[in-house]
Design a protein around this motif. Structure first.
Motif, PDB file in Angstrom:
ATOM      1  N   ARG A 134       0.855  -1.193   0.000  1.00 36.37           N
ATOM      2  CA  ARG A 134       0.000   0.000   0.000  1.00 36.37           C
ATOM      3  C   ARG A 134       0.891   1.243   0.000  1.00 36.37           C
ATOM      4  O   ARG A 134       1.777   1.377   0.845  1.00 36.37           O
ATOM      5  N   THR A 135       0.650   2.137  -0.955  1.00 36.97           N
ATOM      6  CA  THR A 135       1.516   3.297  -1.141  1.00 36.97           C
ATOM      7  C   THR A 135       0.711   4.578  -1.030  1.00 36.97           C
ATOM      8  O   THR A 135      -0.333   4.720  -1.667  1.00 36.97           O
ATOM      9  N   ILE A 136       1.212   5.510  -0.212  1.00 38.06           N
ATOM     10  CA  ILE A 136       0.545   6.801  -0.003  1.00 38.06           C
ATOM     11  C   ILE A 136       1.505   7.895  -0.450  1.00 38.06           C
ATOM     12  O   ILE A 136       2.631   7.993   0.043  1.00 38.06           O
ATOM     13  N   LEU A 137       1.080   8.701  -1.406  1.00 34.12           N
ATOM     14  CA  LEU A 137       1.916   9.751  -1.974  1.00 34.12           C
ATOM     15  C   LEU A 137       1.655  11.072  -1.264  1.00 34.12           C
ATOM     16  O   LEU A 137       0.505  11.476  -1.097  1.00 34.12           O
ATOM     17  N   CYS A 138       2.726  11.746  -0.864  1.00 32.18           N
ATOM     18  CA  CYS A 138       2.622  13.021  -0.154  1.00 32.18           C
ATOM     19  C   CYS A 138       3.174  14.152  -1.022  1.00 32.18           C
ATOM     20  O   CYS A 138       4.293  14.048  -1.541  1.00 32.18           O
ATOM     21  N   THR A 139       2.429  15.214  -1.168  1.00 29.28           N
ATOM     22  CA  THR A 139       2.952  16.386  -1.851  1.00 29.28           C
ATOM     23  C   THR A 139       3.920  17.121  -0.926  1.00 29.28           C
ATOM     24  O   THR A 139       3.812  17.030   0.293  1.00 29.28           O
ATOM     25  N   PRO A 140       4.900  17.851  -1.508  1.00 23.57           N
ATOM     26  CA  PRO A 140       5.840  18.608  -0.670  1.00 23.57           C
ATOM     27  C   PRO A 140       5.137  19.745   0.048  1.00 23.57           C
ATOM     28  O   PRO A 140       4.123  20.262  -0.435  1.00 23.57           O
ATOM     29  N   THR A 141       5.668  20.139   1.175  1.00 23.81           N
ATOM     30  CA  THR A 141       4.977  21.107   2.030  1.00 23.81           C
ATOM     31  C   THR A 141       5.345  22.549   1.686  1.00 23.81           C
ATOM     32  O   THR A 141       4.705  23.168   0.835  1.00 23.81           O
ATOM     33  N   VAL A 142       6.355  23.086   2.339  1.00 25.70           N
ATOM     34  CA  VAL A 142       6.680  24.511   2.157  1.00 25.70           C
ATOM     35  C   VAL A 142       8.190  24.733   2.148  1.00 25.70           C
ATOM     36  O   VAL A 142       8.946  23.974   2.742  1.00 25.70           O
ATOM     37  N   ILE A 143       8.593  25.773   1.445  1.00 27.00           N
ATOM     38  CA  ILE A 143       9.929  26.359   1.575  1.00 27.00           C
ATOM     39  C   ILE A 143       9.671  27.844   1.818  1.00 27.00           C
ATOM     40  O   ILE A 143       9.696  28.668   0.914  1.00 27.00           O
ATOM     41  N   GLY A 144       9.357  28.144   3.042  1.00 26.31           N
ATOM     42  CA  GLY A 144       8.881  29.475   3.405  1.00 26.31           C
ATOM     43  C   GLY A 144       7.398  29.428   3.713  1.00 26.31           C
ATOM     44  O   GLY A 144       6.626  28.754   3.023  1.00 26.31           O
ATOM     45  N   GLU A 145       6.995  30.165   4.762  1.00 35.50           N
ATOM     46  CA  GLU A 145       5.632  30.050   5.276  1.00 35.50           C
ATOM     47  C   GLU A 145       4.720  31.227   4.914  1.00 35.50           C
ATOM     48  O   GLU A 145       3.594  31.300   5.399  1.00 35.50           O
ATOM     49  N   LYS A 146       5.194  32.128   4.072  1.00 33.21           N
ATOM     50  CA  LYS A 146       4.334  33.242   3.666  1.00 33.21           C
ATOM     51  C   LYS A 146       3.142  32.700   2.895  1.00 33.21           C
ATOM     52  O   LYS A 146       3.253  31.731   2.145  1.00 33.21           O
ATOM     53  N   THR A 147       2.013  33.339   3.077  1.00 31.69           N
ATOM     54  CA  THR A 147       0.770  32.803   2.519  1.00 31.69           C
ATOM     55  C   THR A 147       0.276  33.552   1.288  1.00 31.69           C
ATOM     56  O   THR A 147      -0.817  33.283   0.795  1.00 31.69           O
ATOM     57  N   ASP A 148       1.090  34.486   0.787  1.00 32.40           N
ATOM     58  CA  ASP A 148       0.656  35.298  -0.361  1.00 32.40           C
ATOM     59  C   ASP A 148       1.396  34.930  -1.644  1.00 32.40           C
ATOM     60  O   ASP A 148       1.504  35.735  -2.569  1.00 32.40           O
TER      61      ASP A 148
END
Length: 225
Positions: A134-148
């Motif tokens: 069973r394989t679960i694929l995760c998208t990458p999160t953040v390189i910097g936390e600014k939301t704009d």
């Protein structure tokens, strides 16, 4: 009558083995980079995921293992998966890679082009599928936390996240969209538009709160049928 007797003989032999198989905890491997390498530490997301499962009375159902190495990109995972993943006979594998493939393009010019990223990712999946894992694929999160959308690598992270979504759909695999989850959290909890300090210590690696948030998302995905 003879057929019924034969059936009962087979059942008496088979049922104990079935019970043993069901009682064995599922081995779960988190396959990734430095975020996952740190995940097995005292405050890491893998450790915290184990604590969440214990709180829900489900810790005996799963054996959690980390297979993260700092600086790894998707082709590094492919090259070491035989020894670090397949040899351990997992039941479930989370693939969580992409940050360095994007980040290193800007920091050192050694990132991974999109076409090569997809090829190596698909090659990893092919090997896991061959073992019925069973394989679960995760998208990458953040390189910097600014939301704009003003973090330098936001465009690439969005692109590579879409690639993973497409890979998941194409292969009929479970997707854990961490990119969306992290951005939604930051939009609600980063009113000052800070580049770090909410979920990450340095724009990438996780704070205790970031590890706790990631652990929650991983456990939710794991328990999704």
């Amino acid at each position: 009558m003879r057929k019924m007797y034969r059936f009962l003989q087979i059942a008496l032999i088979a049922f104990p083995f079935l019970a043993m198989k069901q009682d064995k905890p599922l081995r779960v491997i988190f396959f990734g980079d430095s975020i996952t390498q740190a995940g097995v530490g005292p405050n890491g997301y893998i450790t915290k995921a184990g604590e969440l499962l214990k709180a829900e009375g489900k810790s005996s159902q799963f054996e959690l293992m980390g297979a993260g190495i700092g600086g790894n990109k998707v082709y590094d995972l492919y090259l070491r998966m035989e020894e670090d993943v397949l040899a351990k006979k997992p039941d479930v594998v989370f693939i969580y890679v992409g940050i360095n493939d994007v980040w290193h393009k800007a920091s050192s010019g050694t990132g991974t082009d999109p076409d090569k990223y997809v090829k190596f990712y698909e090659a990893i999946i092919k090997k896991l599928k061959a073992q019925n894992i069973r394989t679960i694929l995760c998208t990458p999160t953040v390189i910097g936390e600014k939301t704009d959308n003003s973090n330098q690598q936001d465009g690439d992270l969005n692109q590579y996240s879409k690639l993973i979504r497409d890979i998941a759909a194409r292969n009929n695999l479970q997707l854990l969209d961490l990119r969306v989850a992290f951005m939604d959290y930051l939009k609600a909890n980063n009113p000052d538009n800070k580049e770090k300090g909410v979920l990450t210590t340095d724009r990438v690696h996780l704070t205790d709160g970031g590890n706790a948030f990631l652990a929650q998302k991983m456990v939710e995905a794991l328990l999704t049928k």
